[in-house]
Scaffold this motif. Structure first.
Motif, PDB file in Angstrom:
ATOM      1  N   PRO A  95       0.804  -1.231   0.000  1.00  0.00           N
ATOM      2  CA  PRO A  95       0.000   0.000   0.000  1.00  0.00           C
ATOM      3  C   PRO A  95       0.831   1.271   0.000  1.00  0.00           C
ATOM      4  N   ARG A  96       2.154   1.149   0.190  1.00  0.00           N
ATOM      5  CA  ARG A  96       3.008   2.339   0.161  1.00  0.00           C
ATOM      6  C   ARG A  96       3.433   2.710  -1.248  1.00  0.00           C
ATOM      7  N   ASN A  97       3.086   1.884  -2.227  1.00  0.00           N
ATOM      8  CA  ASN A  97       3.440   2.137  -3.624  1.00  0.00           C
ATOM      9  C   ASN A  97       2.865   3.483  -4.078  1.00  0.00           C
ATOM     10  N   GLY A  98       3.724   4.350  -4.606  1.00  0.00           N
ATOM     11  CA  GLY A  98       3.295   5.671  -5.035  1.00  0.00           C
ATOM     12  C   GLY A  98       2.308   5.671  -6.179  1.00  0.00           C
ATOM     13  N   ARG A  99       2.205   4.555  -6.919  1.00  0.00           N
ATOM     14  CA  ARG A  99       1.267   4.488  -8.035  1.00  0.00           C
ATOM     15  C   ARG A  99       0.029   3.648  -7.717  1.00  0.00           C
ATOM     16  N   THR A 100      -0.168   3.288  -6.463  1.00  0.00           N
ATOM     17  CA  THR A 100      -1.379   2.551  -6.099  1.00  0.00           C
ATOM     18  C   THR A 100      -2.621   3.261  -6.614  1.00  0.00           C
ATOM     19  N   PHE A 101      -2.633   4.583  -6.544  1.00  0.00           N
ATOM     20  CA  PHE A 101      -3.835   5.329  -6.950  1.00  0.00           C
ATOM     21  C   PHE A 101      -4.174   5.128  -8.417  1.00  0.00           C
ATOM     22  N   GLU A 102      -3.175   4.832  -9.256  1.00  0.00           N
ATOM     23  CA  GLU A 102      -3.417   4.635 -10.683  1.00  0.00           C
ATOM     24  C   GLU A 102      -4.030   3.275 -10.977  1.00  0.00           C
ATOM     25  N   GLY A 140       5.447  -3.449  -8.542  1.00  0.00           N
ATOM     26  CA  GLY A 140       4.803  -3.267  -7.258  1.00  0.00           C
ATOM     27  C   GLY A 140       5.271  -2.110  -6.414  1.00  0.00           C
ATOM     28  N   GLN A 141       6.306  -1.374  -6.842  1.00  0.00           N
ATOM     29  CA  GLN A 141       6.771  -0.241  -6.047  1.00  0.00           C
ATOM     30  C   GLN A 141       7.509   0.737  -6.952  1.00  0.00           C
ATOM     31  N   GLU A 142       7.633   1.977  -6.474  1.00  0.00           N
ATOM     32  CA  GLU A 142       8.357   3.011  -7.203  1.00  0.00           C
ATOM     33  C   GLU A 142       9.792   3.157  -6.700  1.00  0.00           C
ATOM     34  N   THR A 143      10.045   2.817  -5.452  1.00  0.00           N
ATOM     35  CA  THR A 143      11.411   2.861  -4.927  1.00  0.00           C
ATOM     36  C   THR A 143      12.278   1.886  -5.709  1.00  0.00           C
ATOM     37  N   GLY A 144      13.337   2.396  -6.332  1.00  0.00           N
ATOM     38  CA  GLY A 144      14.222   1.548  -7.123  1.00  0.00           C
ATOM     39  C   GLY A 144      13.512   0.892  -8.285  1.00  0.00           C
ATOM     40  N   VAL A 197     -21.352  20.738  13.357  1.00  0.00           N
ATOM     41  CA  VAL A 197     -20.652  19.635  12.699  1.00  0.00           C
ATOM     42  C   VAL A 197     -19.266  20.117  12.278  1.00  0.00           C
ATOM     43  N   ALA A 198     -18.275  19.252  12.453  1.00  0.00           N
ATOM     44  CA  ALA A 198     -16.940  19.531  11.948  1.00  0.00           C
ATOM     45  C   ALA A 198     -16.587  18.464  10.912  1.00  0.00           C
ATOM     46  N   ILE A 199     -16.154  18.917   9.743  1.00  0.00           N
ATOM     47  CA  ILE A 199     -15.745  17.989   8.682  1.00  0.00           C
ATOM     48  C   ILE A 199     -14.272  18.237   8.405  1.00  0.00           C
ATOM     49  N   VAL A 200     -13.454  17.240   8.701  1.00  0.00           N
ATOM     50  CA  VAL A 200     -12.016  17.357   8.454  1.00  0.00           C
ATOM     51  C   VAL A 200     -11.685  16.658   7.141  1.00  0.00           C
ATOM     52  N   PHE A 201     -11.095  17.394   6.219  1.00  0.00           N
ATOM     53  CA  PHE A 201     -10.631  16.827   4.962  1.00  0.00           C
ATOM     54  C   PHE A 201      -9.150  16.492   5.119  1.00  0.00           C
ATOM     55  N   ALA A 202      -8.846  15.199   5.115  1.00  0.00           N
ATOM     56  CA  ALA A 202      -7.473  14.737   5.334  1.00  0.00           C
ATOM     57  C   ALA A 202      -6.915  14.174   4.031  1.00  0.00           C
ATOM     58  N   THR A 203      -5.695  14.533   3.715  1.00  0.00           N
ATOM     59  CA  THR A 203      -5.119  14.155   2.426  1.00  0.00           C
ATOM     60  C   THR A 203      -3.827  13.373   2.595  1.00  0.00           C
ATOM     61  N   GLN A 204      -3.642  12.440   1.682  1.00  0.00           N
ATOM     62  CA  GLN A 204      -2.384  11.716   1.545  1.00  0.00           C
ATOM     63  C   GLN A 204      -2.001  11.799   0.076  1.00  0.00           C
ATOM     64  N   TRP A 205      -1.013  12.647  -0.222  1.00  0.00           N
ATOM     65  CA  TRP A 205      -0.597  12.833  -1.609  1.00  0.00           C
ATOM     66  C   TRP A 205       0.391  11.750  -2.004  1.00  0.00           C
ATOM     67  N   THR A 206       0.181  11.146  -3.186  1.00  0.00           N
ATOM     68  CA  THR A 206       1.116  10.158  -3.712  1.00  0.00           C
ATOM     69  C   THR A 206       1.407  10.466  -5.170  1.00  0.00           C
ATOM     70  N   THR A 207       2.512   9.904  -5.664  1.00  0.00           N
ATOM     71  CA  THR A 207       2.958  10.228  -7.010  1.00  0.00           C
ATOM     72  C   THR A 207       3.754   9.096  -7.619  1.00  0.00           C
ATOM     73  N   GLU A 208       3.728   9.033  -8.931  1.00  0.00           N
ATOM     74  CA  GLU A 208       4.680   8.204  -9.661  1.00  0.00           C
ATOM     75  C   GLU A 208       6.096   8.642  -9.286  1.00  0.00           C
ATOM     76  N   GLY A 209       6.992   7.693  -9.154  1.00  0.00           N
ATOM     77  CA  GLY A 209       8.395   8.013  -8.895  1.00  0.00           C
ATOM     78  C   GLY A 209       8.798   7.958  -7.445  1.00  0.00           C
TER      79      GLY A 209
END
Length: 737
Positions: A160-167, A203-207, A468-480
């Motif tokens: 799940p740490r793969n930077g391209r999982t989102f793709e 399966g991963q972008e590292t190396g 009501v409180a709505i928190v928008f939390a982000t995790q940015w990922t990228t190719e590479g």
């Protein structure tokens, strides 16, 4: 595979899909035999010079460094291969990617419609929707003058740490293969070529250009390769794009086992294999099965031009291989109708209609992870605090070659670092679709305020003042780049915990590339996973929050409770010193091995079942504002039937999931079928699924093997929450692909 088994497999995937729109079940009429024969005839007419026209191409972008002359008819995009006018062969004009026509850092000064991320699409479990999304982005590619879309990402999520999982789509081969096949059919319905990628075990972008994957053939065939196999059968893509990584010591784009033995031999694939950009190690890649060198300026040399021509002139074996390379490219061109229906840039794109498709994908892909009764929100709320995530301006998107943006570019750009054009390539960017504006539009009388979340005390004070409180939390990922762990960055975990302590009606909206940990989970009233929700993400999120849309997404990925539960708790190569964007080390050895035999074919939920580990949220999990019951499971041979009923008080969609749980006395956990069912309150529907026999089998001794014995199945709300088991006795069976 025998003809009988191929027909059975085709039937299984069509019935499993369970869609109501038959367009998703009808691949474009492709006469591969006629296309192949026509291609062979054209090859006979080609001169020696013409035979190396279609085998290599440039990246027509001014990205710094050595840039070849860009032809006048090229379009700024991923790739360009000249045509052969004398023979009526069109130029190939290529653009990224699976989520829409790539933004290419704004170089073209135009816009495109961004679909939600791949995992968001997969969370719909809806092949028809995948088809519609593919048809939409394919139409925009065509309207911009492109005839090849570098789409079809289907690598399984092994980490799940793969930077391209989102793709990509999912961790399961059946779900991934069916969905990517539908998307490819949609794209190619526009008479353009789609790829399927990145072949394979990427399966991963590292190396990523150095990592050497160690895995047995059986494990590969039963997992990652099966996803590709089903996707190719279902989608008939014109091209397969190979990957950066190594497998068994050989680069994937120069890997005889992957390209010649499996893809072209075992599966009988007739299209062509294109390289990833900068992934060709040498000219021998042609003999190993590579048909086309793309982004050639990123490789050590142009191998598939004059060097290839000289080899063919001197050696009959090389001549035959060059003829085959051309025949395969031409087969794809003719089968997709690129010559019969040439692309022409359109004066206008209907962005409103296309945005509606993207919004529907986002709505069906949003997953309600937790709800203690706070959702849906009341539109009569008097005060709502929105905190974090740049939610006043837009919604997050993943970065890299798949980056898409609408007209005017991103709403927000947050530099990550670096210099030059590549710094923009991986900048953190947000689509122009404000959740805050969409929330205010639905809660018309509410006082809606925003805090960016940089100061926790400020956010807490605003949360105290609001219903009501709505928190928008982000995790940015990228190719590479891969993420180092599954925490939320920038202190967001601490922010959520503090806001939840201040306001018991705290809802968290996650915009992430994949799974994240949630140390605050028991403190909040509700959590929705919105992923990267695309061009119309703001309205989609608001629609789910206020109940205009009944959430129906189901997780296509397991959310682990911690990294310690993963097959590789430490990401392979994470201790390298300053890896560069190409995936290589700036110092030290280039030897990096990733041992996939640890989990083998037990990827994701299968691994958790094997280990007896409890994840944070299991594969297939997702809540609704109504309730469903699946019952009366019967299994006869390879056919399963049951009933799904909406037992709640409002209309909604359920995803019925069928799992293999035991085979001949051996515990197993494999998704054997699924169907998305939309039901009115109180309504029920009978469902029948034909099971793909490969899901029940092992790959042994060069073929598939099903042992004789009792096979136990169960219906599941997810991969963990299973109903009563049902047994069926099946005979032993072996067969080839």
């Amino acid at each position: 595979m025998s003809k009988v088994w191929r027909l059975l497999v085709a039937a299984s995937t069509m019935v499993v899909a369970g869609t109501t729109d038959t367009r998703a079940q009808q691949a474009p009429a492709v006469d591969m035999k006629a296309a192949d024969a026509r291609a062979a005839a054209t090859v006979k007419q080609m001169t020696a010079d013409e035979k190396v026209v279609l085998t290599h191409g440039i990246m027509p972008l001014p990205l710094g460094g050595p840039t070849p002359p860009i032809p006048a008819d090229a379009i700024a995009g991923a790739g360009y291969i000249p045509g052969i006018e004398r023979l009526g062969v069109p130029a190939l004009k290529e653009t990224d990617a699976s989520l829409g026509v790539s933004y290419v850092m704004g170089i073209r000064k135009d816009g495109a419609t961004a679909l939600p991320s791949g995992v968001a699409q997969a969370a719909s479990w809806n092949p028809d929707l995948m088809y519609r999304g593919g048809a939409m982005i394919g139409s925009e590619a065509r309207a911009k003058g492109f005839n090849v879309l570098l789409a079809g990402g289907v690598n399984l999520m092994r980490d799940p740490r793969n930077g391209r999982t989102f793709e990509y789509l999912a961790e399961d081969p059946l779900l991934s293969g069916i969905l990517v096949g539908a998307a490819i059919r949609g794209i190619q319905s526009n008479n353009i070529i789609s790829t399927i990628k990145h072949f394979a075990l990427n399966g991963q972008e590292t190396g990523r250009k150095y990592v050497d994957v160690k895995i047995s053939e059986g494990a590969a065939r039963e997992s990652d390769l099966l996803a590709f196999q089903i996707g190719i059968e279902q989608g008939q893509p014109g091209s397969v794009m190979c990957a950066y990584n190594r497998v068994w010591g050989e680069q994937a784009c120069a890997n005889d086992w992957l390209l010649n033995k499996v893809l072209k031999g075992s599966w009988g694939y007739k299209g062509f294999v294109m390289s990833d950009w900068g992934a060709v190690p040498n000219i021998d890649a042609a003999l190993k099965g590579l048909d086309q060198q793309l982004g050639e300026q990123l490789d050590p040399a142009v191998f598939f031009g004059d060097k290839l021509k000289d080899k063919a002139a001197a050696d009959p074996a090389w001549k035959a291989r060059l003829d085959d390379m051309n025949r395969r490219v031409l087969t794809a061109i003719y089968a997709s109708g690129l010559d019969r229906s040439p692309v022409k840039p359109a004066d206008k794109i209907d962005f409103a209609a296309n945005g509606a498709v993207a919004e529907e994908v986002a709505k069906q892909g949003i997953v309600l992870l937790k709800n203690n009764g706070a959702l849906p929100l009341a539109k009569s709320a008097k005060s709502i605090a929105i905190i974090g995530g740049y939610a006043d301006g837009g919604v997050l998107s993943g970065a890299g070659s798949s980056q898409v943006h609408g007209e005017g570019g991103p709403a927000v750009t947050r530099p990550i670092g670096g210099k030059g054009v590549w710094a923009g390539f991986i900048a953190q960017q947000y689509h122009r679709s404000s959740p805050m504006d969409a929330i205010q539009a639905l809660a018309k009388d509410a006082k809606v305020t925003f805090r960016d979340g940089r100061y926790i005390a400020d956010a807490v004070e605003k949360a105290k003042q609001s219903e009501v409180a709505i928190v928008f939390a982000t995790q940015w990922t990228t190719e590479g780049l891969d993420v180092p762990d599954l925490s939320l960055p920038d202190g967001q975990d601490e922010l959520i915990a503090a806001v939840a302590a201040a306001n018991p009606n705290t809802i968290v909206v996650l915009e992430t590339g994949g799974p994240v940990k949630m140390p605050w989970l028991d403190k909040v009233a509700g959590v929705i996973e919105a992923w990267y929700p695309g061009a119309r993400g703001g309205p989609a999120i608001a629609s789910v929050l206020f109940g205009d849309t009944n959430p129906s997404g189901r997780l296509p990925l397991t959310f682990p409770a911690s990294e310690a539960q993963l097959p590789r708790p430490k990401l392979d190569g994470s201790d390298w010193v300053e890896p560069d964007f190409s995936g290589g080390p700036s110092s030290g050895s280039d030897k990096l091995v990733s041992d996939y035999d640890i989990e083998g074919s037990d990827v994701g939920y299968r691994w958790f079942a094997r280990q007896g580990a409890k994840p944070l949220f299991p594969f297939g999990h997702g809540l609704s504002y109504t309730t469903f019951e699946s019952a009366s499971l019967k299994v006869k041979g390879l056919t399963a039937s049951f009933t799904v009923k909406n037992t709640g008080k409002r209309e909604g969609a359920d995803v019925a999931q069928l799992y293999l749980v035991d085979r001949a006395g051996q515990a197993k956990r494999r998704l054997a079928g699924f169907q998305r069912v939309n039901l009115a309150a109180g309504a029920s529907q009978n469902v029948s699924l034909t099971i793909d026999p490969r899901i029940l089998a092992d790959w042994k001794n060069g073929g598939w093997t099903m042992p004789a014995g009792e096979y136990t199945f169960a219906l599941g709300k997810d991969a963990e929450t299973l109903g009563a088991p049902v047994k069926v006795r099946l005979p032993a069976k072996t067969w080839k692909d």
